[in-house]
Motif scaffolding. Structure first.
Motif, PDB file in Angstrom:
ATOM      1  N   ASN A 158       0.841  -1.188   0.000  1.00 42.93           N
ATOM      2  CA  ASN A 158       0.000   0.000   0.000  1.00 42.93           C
ATOM      3  C   ASN A 158       0.886   1.251   0.000  1.00 42.93           C
ATOM      4  O   ASN A 158       0.670   2.168   0.772  1.00 42.93           O
ATOM      5  CB  ASN A 158      -0.911  -0.040   1.231  1.00 42.93           C
ATOM      6  N   GLN A 159       1.909   1.254  -0.851  1.00 48.74           N
ATOM      7  CA  GLN A 159       2.853   2.367  -0.924  1.00 48.74           C
ATOM      8  C   GLN A 159       2.951   2.866  -2.364  1.00 48.74           C
ATOM      9  O   GLN A 159       2.918   2.072  -3.306  1.00 48.74           O
ATOM     10  CB  GLN A 159       4.243   1.925  -0.469  1.00 48.74           C
ATOM     11  N   LYS A 160       3.097   4.161  -2.503  1.00 45.55           N
ATOM     12  CA  LYS A 160       3.170   4.770  -3.828  1.00 45.55           C
ATOM     13  C   LYS A 160       4.377   4.254  -4.610  1.00 45.55           C
ATOM     14  O   LYS A 160       4.288   4.016  -5.812  1.00 45.55           O
ATOM     15  CB  LYS A 160       3.226   6.291  -3.692  1.00 45.55           C
ATOM     16  N   GLU A 167       4.189   2.534  -8.307  1.00 45.23           N
ATOM     17  CA  GLU A 167       4.893   3.079  -9.466  1.00 45.23           C
ATOM     18  C   GLU A 167       5.834   2.056 -10.082  1.00 45.23           C
ATOM     19  O   GLU A 167       5.934   1.945 -11.303  1.00 45.23           O
ATOM     20  CB  GLU A 167       5.655   4.348  -9.069  1.00 45.23           C
ATOM     21  N   LYS A 173      -4.086   3.483  -8.005  1.00 42.76           N
ATOM     22  CA  LYS A 173      -3.359   4.715  -7.675  1.00 42.76           C
ATOM     23  C   LYS A 173      -4.165   5.559  -6.686  1.00 42.76           C
ATOM     24  O   LYS A 173      -3.609   6.091  -5.723  1.00 42.76           O
ATOM     25  CB  LYS A 173      -3.105   5.511  -8.947  1.00 42.76           C
ATOM     26  N   LYS A 174      -5.465   5.646  -6.911  1.00 43.53           N
ATOM     27  CA  LYS A 174      -6.335   6.398  -6.013  1.00 43.53           C
ATOM     28  C   LYS A 174      -6.348   5.790  -4.619  1.00 43.53           C
ATOM     29  O   LYS A 174      -6.254   6.487  -3.607  1.00 43.53           O
ATOM     30  CB  LYS A 174      -7.751   6.427  -6.600  1.00 43.53           C
ATOM     31  N   VAL A 176      -4.022   3.883  -3.213  1.00 42.82           N
ATOM     32  CA  VAL A 176      -2.714   4.052  -2.578  1.00 42.82           C
ATOM     33  C   VAL A 176      -2.536   5.479  -2.083  1.00 42.82           C
ATOM     34  O   VAL A 176      -2.094   5.708  -0.960  1.00 42.82           O
ATOM     35  CB  VAL A 176      -1.580   3.668  -3.563  1.00 42.82           C
ATOM     36  N   SER A 177      -2.922   6.478  -2.890  1.00 44.72           N
ATOM     37  CA  SER A 177      -2.751   7.875  -2.470  1.00 44.72           C
ATOM     38  C   SER A 177      -3.679   8.257  -1.325  1.00 44.72           C
ATOM     39  O   SER A 177      -3.327   9.062  -0.484  1.00 44.72           O
ATOM     40  CB  SER A 177      -2.946   8.823  -3.651  1.00 44.72           C
ATOM     41  N   GLU A 178      -4.878   7.649  -1.265  1.00 55.87           N
ATOM     42  CA  GLU A 178      -5.818   7.935  -0.165  1.00 55.87           C
ATOM     43  C   GLU A 178      -5.267   7.450   1.174  1.00 55.87           C
ATOM     44  O   GLU A 178      -5.412   8.101   2.181  1.00 55.87           O
ATOM     45  CB  GLU A 178      -7.164   7.243  -0.414  1.00 55.87           C
ATOM     46  N   THR A 179      -4.623   6.296   1.165  1.00 56.05           N
ATOM     47  CA  THR A 179      -4.153   5.720   2.416  1.00 56.05           C
ATOM     48  C   THR A 179      -2.862   6.364   2.909  1.00 56.05           C
ATOM     49  O   THR A 179      -2.537   6.258   4.071  1.00 56.05           O
ATOM     50  CB  THR A 179      -3.928   4.203   2.274  1.00 56.05           C
ATOM     51  N   ARG A 180      -2.148   7.035   2.054  1.00 54.50           N
ATOM     52  CA  ARG A 180      -0.849   7.601   2.443  1.00 54.50           C
ATOM     53  C   ARG A 180      -0.865   9.100   2.629  1.00 54.50           C
ATOM     54  O   ARG A 180       0.171   9.722   2.734  1.00 54.50           O
ATOM     55  CB  ARG A 180       0.218   7.221   1.396  1.00 54.50           C
ATOM     56  N   ASP A 181      -2.019   9.751   2.637  1.00 54.78           N
ATOM     57  CA  ASP A 181      -2.076  11.197   2.846  1.00 54.78           C
ATOM     58  C   ASP A 181      -1.886  11.570   4.288  1.00 54.78           C
ATOM     59  O   ASP A 181      -2.141  10.880   5.185  1.00 54.78           O
ATOM     60  CB  ASP A 181      -3.413  11.762   2.352  1.00 54.78           C
TER      61      ASP A 181
END
Length: 90
Positions: free
Chosen positions: A51-53, A57, A82-83, A85-90
């Motif tokens: 679960n990491q950007k 990538e 992508k959505k 992953v970015s939601e969980t890492r904000d």
């Protein structure tokens, strides 16, 4: 009291073993459709990604999901991933 065994899975991008609950499962159904498995119980061939950007990538760049699932991964699956992953890492 017995300790429960924690199922471990390997990320297709970074190759690290992590608890199954910490990873995102992408599944290819018997019909050949590729989708994100939020429940972790869909039938079909599965691949796991951290679960990491950075892992997302790397998997997108090297097309490791396509190789692991032996199927074409649609851009909509990558966008949804992508959505997520970015939601969980904000």
């Amino acid at each position: 009291m017995k300790k429960r065994k924690i199922p471990m899975r390997k990320c297709v991008a970074c190759q690290e073993n992590k608890p199954k609950k910490e990873l995102i499962r992408i599944v290819r159904s018997p019909e050949g459709n590729v989708s994100i498995d939020h429940s972790g119980k869909k039938s079909g061939r599965g691949a796991y990604i951290c679960n990491q950007k950075s892992c997302f990538e790397l998997a997108h760049k090297k097309k490791t999901l396509q190789n692991q699932l032996a199927a074409q991964v649609d851009d909509t699956v990558y966008e949804e991933l992508k959505k997520q992953v970015s939601e969980t890492r904000d």
